[in-house]
Design an enzyme around this catalytic site. Structure first.
Site, PDB file in Angstrom:
ATOM      1  N   TYR A 155       0.926  -1.331   0.115  1.00 26.55           N
ATOM      2  CA  TYR A 155      -0.138   0.091  -0.035  1.00 26.55           C
ATOM      3  C   TYR A 155       0.877   1.226   0.145  1.00 26.55           C
ATOM      4  CZ  TYR A 155      -3.652  -3.088   1.656  1.00 26.55           C
ATOM      5  OH  TYR A 155      -4.821  -3.904   1.500  1.00 26.55           O
ATOM      6  N   HIS A 209      -5.569   2.482  -1.406  1.00 27.57           N
ATOM      7  CA  HIS A 209      -5.885   1.327  -2.100  1.00 27.57           C
ATOM      8  C   HIS A 209      -4.523   0.859  -2.423  1.00 27.57           C
ATOM      9  CE1 HIS A 209      -9.816   1.300  -3.204  1.00 27.57           C
ATOM     10  NE2 HIS A 209      -9.850   2.447  -3.535  1.00 27.57           N
ATOM     11  N   LYS A 212      -4.195  -3.903  -9.865  1.00 33.86           N
ATOM     12  CA  LYS A 212      -2.837  -3.767  -9.174  1.00 33.86           C
ATOM     13  C   LYS A 212      -1.810  -4.219 -10.399  1.00 33.86           C
ATOM     14  CE  LYS A 212      -4.529  -5.369  -4.663  1.00 33.86           C
ATOM     15  NZ  LYS A 212      -5.437  -4.465  -4.735  1.00 33.86           N
TER      16      LYS A 212
END
Lengths: 467, 277
Positions: free
Chosen positions: B207, B215, B248
């Site tokens: 993070y 996020h 991600k």
């Protein structure tokens, strides 16, 4: 955290729980920072959603403020949810070192329905993980005492334990991990028990689970099972030869597929009651020590659960700690070992969730278990509601289901430093399924299928007369 | 500013291995959070005990986090054994003392609650315009509604514990791979917050700040040997596709032992499933 700072805290907690019943859900979602005052129901609705977070810190005061608020909300919640119980409900549990569990002299409470063993003196014995779980949610108060409470009533000294004390009593990391999985499942409402070492006392799907009595059956079974298993698959390789092409003529593609299928050896997992029992009998004899023992039996939440005769569990759970340097993910051999030792409601055996079926197939120590049958009204209702939805499904849907769900299965709880992921692992049988072609599909049947499709419109439910 | 060191609790089991470090003190947990060490809260939250989203103490630290804290001097280890409590309480005078102290504390706490409850009761009556008078059943109700709290922190294990010198080594032996700690340190040096990543098929997820508000951007794989290990193409596909669908980036990590500086040894490669064309 010290009590001195918050003299009014317990009141606040009791006050809010009584108040929360009439708090509207919409009202609650607005102010997340008052999480401490919310009840379980309204809490669930105010779980922060994805979009409420930011992408990355941008150095603005606004973000700082939001972060500050979020943290305060979190720590307020933690600080304002005291653990313990009011005097009128208090149940003291005393840790017992020899038993490595706790004893409650006068037990009361709902938890007795699924946890603890009451002995002839009326004391309730909790296993250690049950003790920690109940202490952690404030249901029992953890104590340590020098003697067992019933001895020398005048002299015994009881010392209250803190959560830190209770956790320090875990004997190994594995035991702690076991507890975390247990608590996780319990918090979700499941009924969870550890596997009893005395197998004769527990319900089993298998008739003869007593190692001393299985010899004859085992020998007989192993001869029989050998024939059955191997003819299906492995032997075919030896019987195949390239001359087949000269001797045989392929007139349709299914024929080619079928012969190709023979080339690939595969193992057929047991799918019927007989096959399961046969395999059990065959493999009981040479069982080594399991690397991955089954940790828990798990039942779905139910009100009719009885500790004395729980029946077969709905799931079985095996634990694997991913970050333990000494452990590796279960190998194929390990997985097979686990599959052999499974003993639960093999859901693929019975299409409907028929209670009678499971009651008839439950044994305790080789004899049929005397599980009280549910009242007539309840079973009927249960069956009729399930039957309608499940039974009439097209063959290809059934096949897809078989491939997806497999046969015997268990849950593997993978622990990653406190985060638990549950993975369902099941035996599938791709080898026996004709995925690439539909064998012997006659035009008459096809017509039937189509017709039924039409009649059901776009509901997606297909019936077929193929049977 | 000199920070008071955070206490992390480890227990040496019967087999000589240590358990994961646990933190029970809320102030300590807050300090750790300021350091970007979030751990995982594992205990039931007593007021809402039937859910797994909001959990309470203990905070469980990974082996990497614990070693990092100890080596940086942010934390000290409080080591106990499963038998510590019974050994300490075998001393009867200590047991008596603790028991008495607990009783006193409980009485004081109860008295405070009584005073508060009576006040509230009087206020309520006044609001309703009812004259107050002493009733025995009210007192009984009040007595039975007093709250007994189970503490988080231990008074028994607080001091005088045996010193185990090799806690760090024992914790280190818990690493599932040698490179893990180097990767962890390198990520921490970038100012990132690291948490366990098995749910996303990696070793860590990362993070940019406190997970409460930000996020996560990256899934970091288990470190490979930079010079030796082959990269499995399927791993790249699996990792990058999964990571991309959860917004991600898949980060391959490797340890290059030929570099001299520890910090230089860790190599990262980011992979994104582009879906181009």
């Amino acid at each position: 955290m010290s009590t001195e700072d918050h003299p009014q805290r317990p009141e606040r907690a009791t006050e809010t729980t009584s108040k929360s019943d009439d708090v509207d859900e919409d009202e609650v979602a607005q102010d997340w920072s008052h999480a401490a005052k919310l009840s379980a129901k309204s809490m669930a609705s105010s779980i922060p959603k994805r979009g409420e977070k930011d992408y990355e810190p941008d150095g603005t005061n606004l973000q700082e403020l939001l972060l500050y608020r979020a943290r305060e909300a979190m720590f307020d919640t933690l600080a304002n949810s005291p653990r313990g119980s009011v005097v009128s409900n208090q149940v003291k549990a005393y840790y017992d070192q020899d038993y490595h569990g706790a004893v409650i002299p006068h037990a009361k409470g709902n938890f007795l329905q699924t946890m603890g063993n009451v002995d002839e003196k009326g004391r309730c014995w909790l296993k250690f993980h049950e003790f920690v779980y109940l202490a952690e949610r404030g249901t029992v108060l953890p104590f340590y005492c020098n003697q067992r409470p019933e001895k020398q009533a005048g002299r015994f000294v009881e010392v209250p334990l803190s959560m830190q004390d209770v956790y320090s009593l875990f004997r190994s990391q594995a035991e702690m991990d076991l507890y975390f999985v247990f608590a996780h499942l319990k918090r979700l409402g499941f009924i969870v028990t550890t596997l009893d070492k005395k197998r004769s006392a527990t319900a089993s799907f298998y008739l003869e689970d007593d190692p001393n009595r299985r010899t004859v059956g085992a020998i007989w079974g192993s001869m029989f099972a050998f024939l059955k298993l191997e003819t299906n698959s492995l032997m075919n390789v030896f019987f195949y030869s390239s001359w087949n092409f000269l001797l045989r003529r392929y007139t349709s593609s299914p024929q080619i597929y079928k012969d190709l299928k023979r080339l690939v050896p595969h193992r057929v997992p047991p799918k019927t009651i007989e096959a399961l029992r046969m395999e059990r009998a065959r493999l009981q004899a040479n069982r080594s020590k399991e690397r991955f023992p089954i940790a828990f039996n798990v039942w779905k939440p139910q009100t009719r659960f009885r500790k004395k005769s729980p029946g077969l569990p709905d799931f079985q759970v095996v634990i694997h700690s991913k970050n333990d340097a000494a452990q590796t993910f279960p190998s194929y051999v390990d997985l097979q070992e686990i599959f052999y030792s499974l003993d639960y409601k093999f859901e693929f055996l019975s299409e409907t969730d028929d209670e009678e079926f499971w009651i008839n197939n439950t044994f305790i120590g080789g004899r049929p278990a005397n599980i009280p049958k549910p009242k007539q009204g309840q079973t009927d209702e249960c069956n009729s509601s399930k039957k309608g939805g499940k039974k009439d499904v097209a063959a290809h849907v059934k096949q897809a289901r078989r491939l997806k769900n497999g046969y015997r299965s268990f849950l593997l709880a993978i622990i990653d430093d406190g985060l638990i992921s549950f993975v369902k692992i099941s035996e599938a049988d791709f080898g026996s399924e004709d995925v690439w072609f539909i064998p012997y599909k006659r035009p008459r049947d096809r017509k039937e299928v189509n017709k039924s499709k039409d009649s059901f419109g776009n509901k997606g439910i297909h019936t077929t007369s193929l049977k | 500013m000199v920070l008071e060191r955070v206490v992390i609790n480890v227990s040496v089991g019967d087999d000589g291995t240590v358990t994961n470090a646990l933190v029970f003190n809320l102030k300590d947990i807050r300090k750790l959070r300021d350091q970007g060490i979030c751990g995982v809260l594992c205990g039931s939250l007593p007021t809402i005990a039937q859910q797994n989203v909001f959990l309470s103490v203990p905070l469980r630290l990974s082996a990497e986090e614990a070693v990092w804290l100890l080596e940086k001097g942010y934390a000290k280890a409080n080591v106990s054994r499963p038998s510590s409590i019974s050994e300490k309480l075998r001393d009867e005078s200590l047991a008596n003392e603790l028991s008495e102290r607990a009783k006193l504390k409980m009485e004081r706490e109860f008295e405070r609650q009584r005073v508060y409850k009576r006040e509230q009761h009087v206020l309520k009556l006044r609001k309703l315009g009812i004259e107050e008078k002493y009733r025995n059943e009210d007192e009984q109700l009040l007595e039975s509604s007093l709250f007994y709290e189970v503490m988080n922190d231990s008074t028994i294990l607080r001091d005088g514990n045996e010193v185990v010198e090799d806690v760090v080594d024992r914790l280190r032996s818990k690493y599932s791979r040698d490179g893990n700690f180097k990767v962890f340190c390198s990520l921490k040096n970038h100012g990132l917050v690291v948490s366990p990543g098995a749910r996303f098929g990696g070793k860590f997820i990362v993070y940019p700040g406190d997970p409460l508000r930000y996020h996560s951007h990256m899934v970091v794989s288990s470190p490979l040997d930079y010079r030796q290990d082959p990269i499995d193409f399927r791993d790249i596909i699996n990792g990058s596709r999964l990571s991309t669908t959860v917004k991600k980036i898949w980060v391959l990590s490797g340890i290059d032992t030929e570099e001299e500086q520890d910090e230089e040894q860790v190599k990262f490669f980011s992979i994104e499933w582009a879906g181009f064309g």
